[in-house]
Design a protein around this motif. Structure first.
Motif, PDB file in Angstrom:
ATOM      1  N   THR A 217      33.337  19.583  56.114  1.00  0.00           N
ATOM      2  CA  THR A 217      33.043  18.190  55.765  1.00  0.00           C
ATOM      3  C   THR A 217      32.389  17.495  56.961  1.00  0.00           C
ATOM      4  O   THR A 217      32.511  17.950  58.104  1.00  0.00           O
ATOM      5  N   ASP A 218      31.717  16.390  56.683  1.00  0.00           N
ATOM      6  CA  ASP A 218      31.105  15.611  57.756  1.00  0.00           C
ATOM      7  C   ASP A 218      32.181  14.980  58.628  1.00  0.00           C
ATOM      8  O   ASP A 218      33.315  14.751  58.175  1.00  0.00           O
ATOM      9  N   VAL A 219      31.826  14.683  59.859  1.00  0.00           N
ATOM     10  CA  VAL A 219      32.775  14.092  60.811  1.00  0.00           C
ATOM     11  C   VAL A 219      33.330  12.772  60.296  1.00  0.00           C
ATOM     12  O   VAL A 219      34.509  12.468  60.482  1.00  0.00           O
ATOM     13  N   ASP A 220      32.490  11.991  59.617  1.00  0.00           N
ATOM     14  CA  ASP A 220      32.923  10.674  59.143  1.00  0.00           C
ATOM     15  C   ASP A 220      33.457  10.707  57.701  1.00  0.00           C
ATOM     16  O   ASP A 220      33.591   9.669  57.057  1.00  0.00           O
ATOM     17  N   LEU A 279      41.163  13.486  49.777  1.00  0.00           N
ATOM     18  CA  LEU A 279      41.254  12.904  51.109  1.00  0.00           C
ATOM     19  C   LEU A 279      41.230  13.971  52.197  1.00  0.00           C
ATOM     20  O   LEU A 279      41.424  15.167  51.908  1.00  0.00           O
ATOM     21  N   PRO A 280      41.012  13.567  53.458  1.00  0.00           N
ATOM     22  CA  PRO A 280      41.037  14.534  54.566  1.00  0.00           C
ATOM     23  C   PRO A 280      42.325  15.356  54.620  1.00  0.00           C
ATOM     24  O   PRO A 280      42.290  16.542  54.963  1.00  0.00           O
TER      25      PRO A 280
END
Length: 525
Positions: A217-220, A279-280
């Motif tokens: 996933t992207d950092v943000d 979610l993360p």
């Protein structure tokens, strides 16, 4: 006359021939009895056994069992006959070699000596008596492994539930009667063990096929919701397909209702609160490797080895699984009641033990533990002279207690099962804690999310305690003790992997960080 003499001569000749054949037959019949090999008898006495353990000291812990075993067998061998190792000896070795399927390592201390006896890859350099003794020690080694670490070790791991007793005499008898361990009979083990063993096999098959890829996933990254389209969603879909949480991998990168439903199911089986977004924390859970999941399964199989299978045969009992934050009332082998619970925080771990519930206390006082008086109440009193009154507390014979009422720390009811750990089940005014995923917040006792319903269930054994009467007692503001007509066993356990009654494998966070030390113990050489 010539014809007559010829006939007589022929008859005599046949008679001689017949006699010769009979004598020859007798000789033939004698040969087998002359070639019978005497039954193999190897003397294995106390002197020989003592000498064996001087040569192989790593097996000394089995010495007493082995002494008793050979004494019972008149100091002769158990595993050998004229043809070599007997059939049940080979069965034992195959079981030993299959320990990996049980989540264990086959690390017999003298495998270089024992393997050639069965595998015929090298000459067996052991004497016949030492060969027999080595196999007997292999047997007790196997029994110890499949029975779990010893009780002293499990207590050091803070497991105080009743242990399944290992009766070496029973195993000795099985050897003596040539009935060594063969196929498993499920009554021998806590039933959860077999379910986790099946799960272990499934996850090892996944591991052989390469496991699953990490989701990128992207950092943000903050969340994925219905309708989002990104490569990571395709990776999530593939990951869920590998473990069967999705029945089909469509390769789609679009977050659709099928994926959201699968994620919700995944959350349910991993101690997470189901949501309609990804979610993360979900990605982190999905990215736990298959090898780590296998270790978790193995650790919990070991815990199952410690449990007496008689436990689950009870007609009624309560079980609390700390990492799951859940309580179950089991009645007639079915789940009669379920409630979320709050357990002890890391600094005040809830103890893994059992007791017999004998009393329910409505509108209870809370007798404040000395440790809390020292750490919280006395400092509070030093800052505020009205501290006790504001907290609804009072002195009571040199101690402090909180008066009954809705703000009492124990809530409106508590459930007692006397124990040296001073642990019990109780209500709480802090209801919001039950909405959290991690519910390790108490000082060690177990807070019950549905205390009224639990009281109703437990008092079904006493028809005079109707729900209306229970409600009145809970709000009376006066302490009322009720004795249960029949005591109810309570088991507080710790399982981070568990197969539920629908056959679903569940993983829970290792809130007290107990798995790693157990895995290390099981895998060390």
């Amino acid at each position: 006359m010539k014809i007559f003499y010829s006939i007589v001569a022929f008859v005599l000749l046949m008679a001689v021939f017949s006699c010769n054949k009979k004598e020859e037959s007798k000789e033939i019949l004698k040969k087998p009895s002359e070639e019978v090999v005497p039954e193999l008898k190897i003397k294995i006495d106390s002197a020989g056994i003592s000498a064996f353990y001087k040569t192989y000291p790593k097996l000394i812990k089995f010495q007493n069992e082995v002494f008793a075993l050979y004494k019972k067998n008149k100091s002769t061998q158990l595993w050998l006959d004229n043809k070599g190792v007997v059939e049940y000896g080979n069965t034992l070795f195959n079981k030993y070699k299959g320990l990996e399927q049980e989540g264990l390592k086959a690390n017999f201390p003298y495998k270089e000596q024992i393997n050639p006896v069965f595998e015929h890859t090298a000459e067996n350099k052991l004497s016949k008596s030492d060969t027999d003794l080595m196999i007997s020690n292999l047997y007790f080694y196997y029994v110890q492994k499949v029975s779990g670490v010893d009780e002293k070790t499990s207590r050091e791991l803070e497991w105080l539930l009743p242990r399944k007793k290992v009766n070496y005499q029973v195993f000795s008898d099985s050897i003596y009667n040539k009935a060594t361990i063969s196929d498993d009979k499920k009554s021998k083990m806590f039933s959860q063990y077999y379910k986790l063993r099946d799960a272990l096999h499934e996850y090892r098959e996944i591991e052989k096929k390469g496991g699953w890829k990490a989701i990128q996933t992207d950092v943000d990254f903050k969340s994925f919701k219905l309708g989002d389209s990104v490569a990571s969603i395709g990776q999530i879909r593939e990951r869920l397909y590998v473990t069967g949480d999705l029945k089909e991998d469509t390769k789609s990168n679009i977050c659709d209702s099928t994926l959201i439903k699968a994620i919700r199911t995944y959350e349910l089986h991993h101690g997470l609160t189901p949501k309609n977004i990804i979610l993360p924390e979900h990605i982190a859970e999905l990215n736990v490797t298959v090898s780590e999941r296998i270790k978790t399964i193995i650790a919990n199989m070991e815990r199952c080895r410690w449990i007496d299978p008689e436990l689950e045969k009870g007609k009624e009992y309560i079980e609390v699984n700390i990492p799951e934050f859940r309580l179950y009332l089991i009645r007639n082998h079915d789940i009669a009641f379920v409630s979320p619970v709050v357990v002890g925080k890391t600094m005040n771990k809830t103890v893994i033990f059992s007791g017999m519930m004998n009393n329910i206390v409505f509108s209870p006082y809370w007798n404040v533990p000395p440790s809390i008086i020292k750490s919280e109440i006395k400092p509070g009193m030093a800052k505020n002279k009205n501290y006790l009154a504001q907290k609804n507390l009072e002195w009571n014979n040199g101690a402090v207690r909180q008066l009954p009422g809705k703000n009492n720390s124990l809530g409106l009811v508590k459930f007692l099962f006397p124990n040296s750990n001073n642990i019990y089940l109780h209500d709480t005014p802090a209801k919001s804690l039950f909405e959290r995923e991690n519910r390790a917040f108490s000082h060690g006792c177990v807070r019950v999310g549905k205390p009224r319903e639990l009281a109703i269930e437990l008092l079904k054994q006493d028809p005079s305690w109707t729900p209306a009467r229970i409600d009145k007692a809970m709000h009376a503001g006066k302490e009322n003790w009720v004795s249960l007509k029949k005591k109810v066993p309570v088991y507080i356990g710790y399982f981070t992997a568990w197969v539920d009654r629908d056959g679903n494998l569940n993983f829970y966070k290792d809130v007290y960080k107990r798995d790693d030390s157990l895995i290390k113990l099981l895998t060390e050489e």
